[in-house]
Motif scaffolding. Structure first.
Motif, PDB file in Angstrom:
ATOM      1  N   GLU A 165       1.863 -18.279   3.895  1.00 10.73           N
ATOM      2  CA  GLU A 165       2.948 -19.204   4.254  1.00 10.73           C
ATOM      3  C   GLU A 165       2.343 -20.536   5.331  1.00 10.73           C
ATOM      4  N   MET A 166       1.573 -20.199   5.649  1.00 17.20           N
ATOM      5  CA  MET A 166       0.871 -21.734   6.373  1.00 17.20           C
ATOM      6  C   MET A 166       0.708 -22.492   5.003  1.00 17.20           C
ATOM      7  N   GLN A 167      -0.703 -22.550   4.256  1.00 15.67           N
ATOM      8  CA  GLN A 167      -1.155 -22.621   4.059  1.00 15.67           C
ATOM      9  C   GLN A 167      -0.346 -23.411   2.796  1.00 15.67           C
ATOM     10  N   LEU A 168       0.904 -22.415   1.939  1.00 10.22           N
ATOM     11  CA  LEU A 168       1.276 -23.517   1.413  1.00 10.22           C
ATOM     12  C   LEU A 168       2.424 -24.423   1.872  1.00 10.22           C
ATOM     13  N   GLY A 169       2.660 -23.642   3.231  1.00  7.97           N
ATOM     14  CA  GLY A 169       4.043 -25.022   3.536  1.00  7.97           C
ATOM     15  C   GLY A 169       5.034 -24.190   2.989  1.00  7.97           C
ATOM     16  N   LYS A 170       5.074 -23.506   2.483  1.00  7.61           N
ATOM     17  CA  LYS A 170       6.870 -22.850   2.597  1.00  7.61           C
ATOM     18  C   LYS A 170       6.678 -21.733   2.826  1.00  7.61           C
ATOM     19  N   GLU A 171       7.934 -21.219   3.204  1.00  6.04           N
ATOM     20  CA  GLU A 171       7.976 -19.333   3.929  1.00  6.04           C
ATOM     21  C   GLU A 171       8.507 -19.276   2.145  1.00  6.04           C
ATOM     22  N   LEU A 172       7.671 -17.752   2.196  1.00  2.68           N
ATOM     23  CA  LEU A 172       7.704 -17.027   1.310  1.00  2.68           C
ATOM     24  C   LEU A 172       8.733 -15.580   1.114  1.00  2.68           C
ATOM     25  N   PHE A 173       9.286 -15.266   2.200  1.00  2.00           N
ATOM     26  CA  PHE A 173      10.226 -14.272   2.405  1.00  2.00           C
ATOM     27  C   PHE A 173      11.188 -14.912   3.282  1.00  2.00           C
ATOM     28  N   GLU A 174      13.234 -14.527   3.013  1.00  2.00           N
ATOM     29  CA  GLU A 174      14.217 -14.496   4.028  1.00  2.00           C
ATOM     30  C   GLU A 174      13.491 -13.481   4.819  1.00  2.00           C
ATOM     31  N   ARG A 175      13.568 -12.869   6.220  1.00  7.37           N
ATOM     32  CA  ARG A 175      13.618 -12.541   6.656  1.00  7.37           C
ATOM     33  C   ARG A 175      14.439 -12.208   7.713  1.00  7.37           C
ATOM     34  N   ASP A 176      15.164 -10.511   7.905  1.00  9.40           N
ATOM     35  CA  ASP A 176      16.045 -10.190   8.555  1.00  9.40           C
ATOM     36  C   ASP A 176      15.549  -8.941   8.870  1.00  9.40           C
ATOM     37  N   LYS A 177      16.612  -7.751  10.425  1.00  7.95           N
ATOM     38  CA  LYS A 177      16.710  -7.031  11.295  1.00  7.95           C
ATOM     39  C   LYS A 177      16.509  -5.694   9.864  1.00  7.95           C
ATOM     40  N   ARG A 178      16.616  -5.753   8.485  1.00  8.61           N
ATOM     41  CA  ARG A 178      16.747  -4.487   8.071  1.00  8.61           C
ATOM     42  C   ARG A 178      16.435  -5.214   5.942  1.00  8.61           C
ATOM     43  N   ASN A 179      16.473  -6.590   6.277  1.00  8.65           N
ATOM     44  CA  ASN A 179      16.515  -6.552   3.992  1.00  8.65           C
ATOM     45  C   ASN A 179      15.686  -7.794   3.870  1.00  8.65           C
ATOM     46  N   ILE A 180      14.900  -7.681   3.198  1.00  7.12           N
ATOM     47  CA  ILE A 180      13.563  -8.971   3.092  1.00  7.12           C
ATOM     48  C   ILE A 180      13.902  -9.700   1.825  1.00  7.12           C
ATOM     49  N   LYS A 181      13.877 -10.542   1.504  1.00  6.97           N
ATOM     50  CA  LYS A 181      14.259 -11.127   0.257  1.00  6.97           C
ATOM     51  C   LYS A 181      12.923 -12.449  -0.199  1.00  6.97           C
ATOM     52  N   ILE A 182      12.903 -12.539  -1.492  1.00  8.37           N
ATOM     53  CA  ILE A 182      11.859 -13.260  -1.232  1.00  8.37           C
ATOM     54  C   ILE A 182      12.223 -14.971  -1.910  1.00  8.37           C
ATOM     55  N   THR A 183      11.761 -15.782  -1.335  1.00  9.93           N
ATOM     56  CA  THR A 183      12.560 -17.010  -1.423  1.00  9.93           C
ATOM     57  C   THR A 183      12.427 -17.862  -2.912  1.00  9.93           C
ATOM     58  N   ASP A 184      12.700 -18.938  -3.169  1.00  5.45           N
ATOM     59  CA  ASP A 184      12.312 -19.603  -4.600  1.00  5.45           C
ATOM     60  C   ASP A 184      10.714 -19.942  -4.379  1.00  5.45           C
ATOM     61  N   ALA A 185      10.924 -20.905  -3.539  1.00 10.60           N
ATOM     62  CA  ALA A 185       9.165 -20.922  -3.748  1.00 10.60           C
ATOM     63  C   ALA A 185       8.382 -19.560  -3.943  1.00 10.60           C
ATOM     64  N   GLY A 186       8.988 -18.497  -2.837  1.00 12.05           N
ATOM     65  CA  GLY A 186       8.221 -17.281  -3.024  1.00 12.05           C
ATOM     66  C   GLY A 186       8.318 -16.807  -4.713  1.00 12.05           C
ATOM     67  N   SER A 187       8.795 -17.003  -5.506  1.00  9.67           N
ATOM     68  CA  SER A 187       9.761 -16.410  -6.866  1.00  9.67           C
ATOM     69  C   SER A 187       8.751 -17.130  -7.419  1.00  9.67           C
ATOM     70  N   ILE A 188       8.225 -18.561  -7.143  1.00 12.26           N
ATOM     71  CA  ILE A 188       6.955 -19.148  -8.208  1.00 12.26           C
ATOM     72  C   ILE A 188       5.591 -18.906  -8.167  1.00 12.26           C
TER      73      ILE A 188
END
Length: 290
Positions: A40-63
Motif C-alpha cells: 500500500e505504501m508503494q502504491l500510495g493507495k489503501e487496498l483494503f478497508e478493515r474493521d474488527k470483523r470484516n475486510i473489504k477490498i477497495t476500488d483501488a484494490g480491485s483495479i
C-alpha cells in the motif's frame, strides 16, 4: 514490490481474511500485515478497508488485483519454463474451456504427445475471455475460444461454426411428429444455458417462460439427468455427434420457426514461440478433430 507481497495481497483479496492467508502462506499474521502495508505504501493507495470483523477490498484494490494476478502468473510461468528447459526440449501451453477438453480435444492432445515425446504440454482450463487475456500476456501458446480477438501477436483462425441440437438418452422414445418448442413443456426438459446467441434464441423459443424444472451448468450433469429423468436437452453439435457415435445419446428432431443459432469456435496461436513447428502440428491436429 515483490512476489511475496503480491501473493499476500491476492490471498487476502480471495479469502477476506489475514488469518486464513497467514495459514495458507505458512507465515505469522503480522508478516501478512507487513507485506500488505508495504504494498500500500508503494502504491500510495489503501487496498483494503478493515474493521474488527470484516475486510473489504477497495476500488483501488480491485483495479490492482487483475494486474497482480497477471504478474504472478508470468512469474510462475517463467520459473516453469526454465525448469522444463533442463529436461525437455519443447513446452507448449494450451488452453480451452472445460467442455471442449472433456468431449472434443482429448484425442488430439493424446495423439500429438504420443508422437512428440520431447514436448511437454500444460493444459489450462478457463473461460474464453480469461484465456484471451492470458494469451495476450504471453502465458498461453494456443487457445480454442468462442470469441474473436484482434492482436498483433496472435494469429486467429475460425475452426467451425458450431450449431446446437436437441438430444436425449438413447432409451428415449422419439414422438411420431417433430418435437417443437411447445412440446418441451410436455417432456422433462433439462436446461443448460450455453450463453451468447443461444440464450437470446432460447428466450424467443420458450416465449420467455422458464418452463424447465431443472437447470444444470455442466454437460456431465446434463447427461446424467437425461438418463435418470428420460428427458431432453440441447448440446453443441461438436459434442453431440461424438456422444451419438458412442451411443450415449440420440438426436431428437426439433422444429422451430426461429433458426437455431450458431456458435463460432476460434483457434488462437501465439506468433512468438520457440516451438513453432510443433505448435503448427498441434494446431493441425486440433483443427482436424473438429
Amino acid at each position: 514490490m515483490d512476489i511475496d507481497q503480491l501473493k499476500a495481497f491476492i490471498f487476502v483479496a480471495n479469502t477476506k481474511s489475514f488469518t486464513r492467508t497467514a495459514e495458507l502462506l505458512n507465515v505469522v499474521q503480522s508478516t501478512v500485515t507487513t507485506r500488505i502495508q508495504a504494498l500500500e505504501m508503494q502504491l500510495g493507495k489503501e487496498l483494503f478497508e478493515r474493521d474488527k470483523r470484516n475486510i473489504k477490498i477497495t476500488d483501488a484494490g480491485s483495479i490492482f488485483l487483475q494486474y497482480a494476478e497477471r504478474i504472478l502468473d508470468l512469474n510462475n510461468e517463467g520459473v516453469k519454463a526454465v525448469q522444463l528447459n533442463n529436461c525437455l526440449s519443447n513446452h507448449i501451453i494450451i488452453g480451452t474451456t472445460h467442455v471442449l477438453w472433456d468431449y472434443v480435444l482429448f484425442e488430439a492432445i493424446d495423439t500429438f504427445q504420443k508422437t512428440q515425446l520431447e514436448t511437454s504440454i500444460s493444459m489450462v482450463t478457463e473461460h474464453s475471455n480469461i484465456l484471451i487475456r492470458k494469451m495476450i500476456d504471453g502465458l498461453i501458446d494456443l487457445a480454442i475460444v468462442f470469441y474473436p480477438v484482434n492482436h498483433t501477436n496472435i494469429n486467429m483462425e475460425l475452426i467451425i461454426e458450431d450449431s446446437f441440437v436437441l438430444v436425449a438418452d438413447r432409451h428415449f422414445k422419439i414422438p411420431e411428429n417433430f418435437v417443437i418448442s411447445r412440446d418441451l413443456r410436455n417432456h422433462q426438459y433439462i436446461h443448460l444455458n450455453w450463453g451468447g446467441s443461444f440464450t437470446a434464441w432460447f428466450k424467443q423459443v420458450s416465449e420467455n417462460q422458464d418452463f424447465y424444472h431443472l437447470q444444470v451448468d455442466h454437460v456431465s450433469l446434463l447427461l446424467k439427468f437425461l438418463k435418470t429423468r428420460n428427458g431432453l436437452g440441447f448440446l453443441p453439435n461438436t459434442i453431440a455427434k461424438r456422444l451419438i457415435q458412442q451411443d450415449e445419446v440420440i438426436n431428437v428432431p426439433f422444429q422451430t420457426d426461429i433458426n437455431v443459432p450458431k456458435r463460432s469456435i476460434y483457434l488462437l496461436k501465439r506468433k512468438k514461440n520457440n516451438s513453432t513447428k510443433r505448435l503448427d502440428l498441434l494446431a493441425d491436429n486440433i483443427k482436424n478433430i473438429f
